[in-house]
Design an enzyme around this catalytic site. Structure first.
Site, PDB file in Angstrom:
ATOM      1  N   LEU A   1       7.920  40.289   4.142  1.00  0.00           N
ATOM      2  CA  LEU A   1       7.261  40.575   2.865  1.00  0.00           C
ATOM      3  C   LEU A   1       5.758  40.387   2.985  1.00  0.00           C
ATOM      4  O   LEU A   1       4.981  41.020   2.283  1.00  0.00           O
ATOM      5  CB  LEU A   1       7.800  39.652   1.772  1.00  0.00           C
ATOM      6  CG  LEU A   1       9.278  39.822   1.390  1.00  0.00           C
ATOM      7  CD1 LEU A   1       9.679  38.761   0.379  1.00  0.00           C
ATOM      8  CD2 LEU A   1       9.523  41.215   0.822  1.00  0.00           C
TER       9      LEU A   1
ATOM     10  N   GLY B   1       0.618  35.344   6.471  1.00  0.00           N
ATOM     11  CA  GLY B   1      -0.604  34.651   6.109  1.00  0.00           C
ATOM     12  C   GLY B   1      -1.082  33.763   7.224  1.00  0.00           C
ATOM     13  O   GLY B   1      -0.555  33.787   8.339  1.00  0.00           O
TER      14      GLY B   1
ATOM     15  N   MET C   1      -0.759  30.700   7.563  1.00  0.00           N
ATOM     16  CA  MET C   1       0.106  29.576   7.888  1.00  0.00           C
ATOM     17  C   MET C   1       1.537  29.965   8.198  1.00  0.00           C
ATOM     18  O   MET C   1       2.329  29.118   8.621  1.00  0.00           O
ATOM     19  CB  MET C   1       0.115  28.566   6.728  1.00  0.00           C
ATOM     20  CG  MET C   1      -1.253  28.022   6.381  1.00  0.00           C
ATOM     21  SD  MET C   1      -1.992  27.086   7.737  1.00  0.00           S
ATOM     22  CE  MET C   1      -0.892  25.686   7.776  1.00  0.00           C
TER      23      MET C   1
ATOM     24  N   VAL D   1       9.516  36.052  -6.515  1.00  0.00           N
ATOM     25  CA  VAL D   1       8.767  36.479  -7.693  1.00  0.00           C
ATOM     26  C   VAL D   1       8.725  38.003  -7.728  1.00  0.00           C
ATOM     27  O   VAL D   1       8.259  38.643  -6.784  1.00  0.00           O
ATOM     28  CB  VAL D   1       7.332  35.909  -7.674  1.00  0.00           C
ATOM     29  CG1 VAL D   1       6.543  36.411  -8.880  1.00  0.00           C
ATOM     30  CG2 VAL D   1       7.378  34.384  -7.663  1.00  0.00           C
TER      31      VAL D   1
ATOM     32  N   ASP E   1      -5.055  27.766   0.453  1.00  0.00           N
ATOM     33  CA  ASP E   1      -4.995  29.185   0.837  1.00  0.00           C
ATOM     34  C   ASP E   1      -4.953  30.064  -0.413  1.00  0.00           C
ATOM     35  O   ASP E   1      -4.125  30.957  -0.538  1.00  0.00           O
ATOM     36  CB  ASP E   1      -3.792  29.455   1.732  1.00  0.00           C
ATOM     37  CG  ASP E   1      -3.944  30.767   2.518  1.00  0.00           C
ATOM     38  OD1 ASP E   1      -5.095  31.212   2.717  1.00  0.00           O
ATOM     39  OD2 ASP E   1      -2.921  31.357   2.922  1.00  0.00           O
TER      40      ASP E   1
ATOM     41  N   LYS F   1      -6.066  33.020  -2.643  1.00  0.00           N
ATOM     42  CA  LYS F   1      -6.633  34.351  -2.454  1.00  0.00           C
ATOM     43  C   LYS F   1      -5.878  35.298  -3.376  1.00  0.00           C
ATOM     44  O   LYS F   1      -4.806  34.952  -3.885  1.00  0.00           O
ATOM     45  CB  LYS F   1      -6.506  34.781  -0.987  1.00  0.00           C
ATOM     46  CG  LYS F   1      -5.090  34.701  -0.430  1.00  0.00           C
ATOM     47  CD  LYS F   1      -5.094  34.951   1.078  1.00  0.00           C
ATOM     48  CE  LYS F   1      -3.695  34.766   1.668  1.00  0.00           C
ATOM     49  NZ  LYS F   1      -3.695  34.944   3.143  1.00  0.00           N
ATOM     50  N   PRO F   2      -6.422  36.498  -3.632  1.00  0.00           N
ATOM     51  CA  PRO F   2      -5.766  37.400  -4.584  1.00  0.00           C
ATOM     52  C   PRO F   2      -4.311  37.697  -4.258  1.00  0.00           C
ATOM     53  O   PRO F   2      -3.469  37.775  -5.161  1.00  0.00           O
ATOM     54  CB  PRO F   2      -6.628  38.670  -4.499  1.00  0.00           C
ATOM     55  CG  PRO F   2      -7.981  38.169  -4.109  1.00  0.00           C
ATOM     56  CD  PRO F   2      -7.731  37.016  -3.178  1.00  0.00           C
TER      57      PRO F   2
ATOM     58  N   ASP G   1       2.690  30.244  -2.367  1.00  0.00           N
ATOM     59  CA  ASP G   1       2.434  29.526  -1.114  1.00  0.00           C
ATOM     60  C   ASP G   1       2.143  28.047  -1.285  1.00  0.00           C
ATOM     61  O   ASP G   1       1.444  27.454  -0.472  1.00  0.00           O
ATOM     62  CB  ASP G   1       1.284  30.175  -0.338  1.00  0.00           C
ATOM     63  CG  ASP G   1       1.821  31.008   0.825  1.00  0.00           C
ATOM     64  OD1 ASP G   1       3.043  31.035   1.015  1.00  0.00           O
ATOM     65  OD2 ASP G   1       1.012  31.620   1.534  1.00  0.00           O
TER      66      ASP G   1
END
Length: 326
Positions: free
Chosen positions: A36, A39, A41, A111, A157, A159-160, A175
């Protein structure tokens, strides 16, 4: 069955299918299906519950981080059900091959929706009140950060793409399962924890540095960069190489942009100050400052100087008149 064998049974591979046990429930995902997302991490896969067939998100933390003892302990805590907030992703649990090293898997509710940057481009960018609506759309993230910070957790972390809008209305910060406590993270090698074009300067681990010097203002910095990007449509720190990006993060400030009130940019500049003590010291303070900037969008941070300047000019004129005519 011995304790060691019981631990090994938490993760089972059958062909391309990985099965993970959390408490007494099994979850699975297929290695051949595209993730999906990926990132700084770890990698997130679409999985499902073997009992209910409910779709879930399964994150495998990158092994070099998974083998740091303090990070393993932190992941266990965040993947527990202790964190309940309407603007956070609901965690299901944590799975590991053994307590000391090897893979870490974090399972959370899936989600359904789109990332906040996608929502902004599709529904908010062309509105006449776009600045206000974009700022308001991120208010729930302030609330989520205030909540996790109250528990000593730093996200690291933001971010948009880590902010999802669920069913067109509810905002959820993603996250959480790779977040950290500032007093718990000891690192064994230099590098960056986070995503370069959003990361605060203190997120880079210098050679010889054994401790990450982050605090809740690190999240405030990342949220400031994130909101600036959502408002302007670009990230001013983004560069062709990671080294150039990190250098910009250390030295450059957010530029003013036509169409974005200077008062709003002033707030974001303070949020992204290079020195941690110069930033807002809480998510709540950041939110209040942004709300005030939206109430007075034309006010510059140095606007208070105007009446003083006018008073001085009038005073000088009066002195000249007195000298000439008295």
């Amino acid at each position: 069955m011995s304790n060691a064998k019981a631990k090994l049974a938490n993760i089972v591979q059958k062909g391309n299918d990985i099965f993970l046990r959390v408490d007494e429930e099994w979850f699975t995902y297929n290695l051949m299906e595209p993730p999906l997302g990926e990132g700084a991490m770890g990698t997130v896969y679409l999985g499902r519950s073997c009992r209910t067939n409910e779709r879930v998100a399964i994150k495998r933390v990158i092994d070099k981080f998974a083998n740091v003892p303090s990070i393993r302990e932190r992941a266990r805590l965040e993947a527990s059900l202790l964190f309940r907030h309407q603007n956070l992703v609901e965690m299901i649990g944590y799975c590991e091959l053994n307590p000391y090293n090897g893979p870490i898997f974090i399972i959370s509710r899936l989600v359904q929706g789109m990332t906040l940057d996608q929502h902004v481009e599709m529904h908010l960018r062309s509105r006449t009140d776009a600045v206000r609506k974009i700022c308001e759309s991120i208010y729930p993230v302030f609330d989520a950060l205030e909540y996790i910070h109250s528990k000593g957790i730093i996200h690291m972390d933001i971010k948009p793409s880590n902010i999802m809008i669920e069913n067109g209305c509810n905002i959820r910060l993603m996250d959480l399962g790779i977040a950290y406590a500032a007093d718990a993270v000891n690192l064994t090698s230099p590098g960056l924890l986070g995503t370069p074009k959003y990361a605060a300067p203190e997120q880079y681990i210098e050679p010889g540095q054994s401790r990450l010097l982050v605090d809740k203002t690190t999240d405030i910095y990342e949220l400031g960069v994130t909101l600036y990007e959502l408002l302007t449509g670009y990230n001013p720190f983004d560069s062709p190489t990671r080294e150039e990006t990190l250098q910009k993060q250390r030295t450059e400030v957010l530029p003013y942009v036509e169409g974005i009130p200077d008062a709003v940019v002033d707030v974001l500049r303070k949020a992204t100050a290079k020195v941690q003590m110069e930033r807002y010291q809480s998510a709540k303070d950041f939110k209040v400052a942004l709300e005030q900037a939206l109430l007075h969008p034309c006010r510059k941070s140095n606007e208070w100087l105007l009446p003083i300047s006018i008073g001085l000019i009038i005073g000088i004129i009066l002195v000249i008149v007195l000298i000439l005519f008295v």
